[in-house]
Scaffold this motif. Structure first.
Motif, PDB file in Angstrom:
ATOM      1  N   SER B  49       0.856  -1.332  -0.178  1.00  0.00           N
ATOM      2  CA  SER B  49       0.001  -0.125   0.223  1.00  0.00           C
ATOM      3  C   SER B  49       0.903   0.949   0.232  1.00  0.00           C
ATOM      4  O   SER B  49       1.802   1.417   0.139  1.00  0.00           O
ATOM      5  CB  SER B  49      -1.023   0.450   1.456  1.00  0.00           C
ATOM      6  N   ALA B  50       0.566   1.883  -0.670  1.00  0.00           N
ATOM      7  CA  ALA B  50       1.142   3.519  -0.299  1.00  0.00           C
ATOM      8  C   ALA B  50      -0.124   4.809  -0.103  1.00  0.00           C
ATOM      9  O   ALA B  50      -1.142   4.676  -0.200  1.00  0.00           O
ATOM     10  CB  ALA B  50       1.528   4.154  -1.817  1.00  0.00           C
ATOM     11  N   ILE B  51       0.723   6.417  -0.121  1.00  0.00           N
ATOM     12  CA  ILE B  51      -0.410   7.238   0.379  1.00  0.00           C
ATOM     13  C   ILE B  51       0.478   7.973   0.207  1.00  0.00           C
ATOM     14  O   ILE B  51       1.257   8.721   0.465  1.00  0.00           O
ATOM     15  CB  ILE B  51      -0.347   7.693   2.070  1.00  0.00           C
ATOM     16  N   SER B  52      -0.575   9.258  -0.492  1.00  0.00           N
ATOM     17  CA  SER B  52       0.493  10.317  -0.845  1.00  0.00           C
ATOM     18  C   SER B  52       1.155  11.327   0.818  1.00  0.00           C
ATOM     19  O   SER B  52       0.259  10.940   1.672  1.00  0.00           O
ATOM     20  CB  SER B  52      -0.567  11.147  -1.730  1.00  0.00           C
ATOM     21  N   GLY B  53       1.553  11.826   0.042  1.00  0.00           N
ATOM     22  CA  GLY B  53       2.555  13.064   0.968  1.00  0.00           C
ATOM     23  C   GLY B  53       1.507  13.960   2.372  1.00  0.00           C
ATOM     24  O   GLY B  53       1.192  13.560   3.328  1.00  0.00           O
ATOM     25  N   SER B  54       0.372  13.962   1.272  1.00  0.00           N
ATOM     26  CA  SER B  54      -0.954  14.868   1.748  1.00  0.00           C
ATOM     27  C   SER B  54      -1.969  13.834   3.029  1.00  0.00           C
ATOM     28  O   SER B  54      -2.874  14.238   3.479  1.00  0.00           O
ATOM     29  CB  SER B  54      -1.817  15.919   0.918  1.00  0.00           C
TER      30      SER B  54
END
Lengths: 107, 122
Positions: B49-54
């Motif tokens: 999984s990944a999540i953006s900086g914001s």
């Protein structure tokens, strides 16, 4: 989805040998490829990004080349610290895919 | 010191839930996308999984979609992975990893934590 393959799966080599590991993509991935080194019980370490760029602090005996579907990681003169497993990784936006790994062990 | 430190792994029965966390330090956390990558015992690496900086965009591997949820708290420099409906095949060391660049997904991962082991078994 793009699949990554590596060869060989295991490589036996001696200190001082020149070692080459190949990574192939199931379709063209331009230069969106990284290489990592992992030792037993440790986290992976980034060696090469964008196919041929050496990460800061990584010894210059490591080099990467290729584009499109075929890539290589070369260790010009294998050192005792280099016995490890090496993974290639394709990245494109938020899609990430790792190769199955190549274990480099002592001959 | 620039580092990532995971915690929150453990032993859980099938169908259970767990929430590993990752504490970041030494860099401007909110400007980098973060990912979780797992490694089953004796196996290779699998992006999870990944999540953006914001934190406004999240992404998942098909194998965990609908069961896992990634989140982050930029005020605390933390990233989390909520694991629900766990299966035996989710047994792995879970690593958090930082994108190398400050835009998009960050590309390759230039900083990894030491990992936290999640074991799913009855």
């Amino acid at each position: 989805d793009i699949q990554m393959a590596q060869s060989p799966s295991t490589l036996s080599a001696s200190v001082g040998d020149r070692v080459t590991i190949t990574c192939r993509a199931s379709q063209s991935i331009s230069s969106w490829l990284a290489w990592y080194q992992q030792k037993p019980g440790k986290a992976p370490k980034l060696l090469i990004y964008q196919a041929s760029n050496l990460e800061s602090g990584v010894p210059s005996r490591f080099s990467g080349s290729g584009s499109g579907t075929e890539f290589t990681l070369t260790i010009s003169s294998l050192q005792p610290d280099d016995f490890a497993t090496y993974y290639c990784q394709h990245y494109n936006g938020y899609f990430f895919s790792f190769g199955p790994g190549t274990k480099v062990d002592i001959k | 010191e620039v580092q990532l430190l995971e915690s929150g792994g453990g032993f859980i029965q099938p169908g259970g839930s767990l929430r590993p966390s990752c504490a970041a330090s030494g860099f401007t956390f909110s400007t980098y996308a973060m990912s979780w990558v797992r490694q089953a015992p004796g196996k290779g690496l699998e992006w999870v999984s990944a999540i953006s900086g914001s934190g406004d965009a999240t992404y998942y591997a098909d194998s965990v979609k609908g069961r896992f949820t990634i989140s982050r708290d930029n005020s605390r420099n933390m990233v989390y992975l909520q694991l629900n409906s766990l299966r035996a095949e989710d047994t792995a060391v879970y690593y958090c990893a930082k994108g190398r660049l400050t835009w998009g997904s960050g590309g390759s991962f230039d900083l990894w934590g030491q990992g936290t082991l999640v074991t799913v078994s009855s």
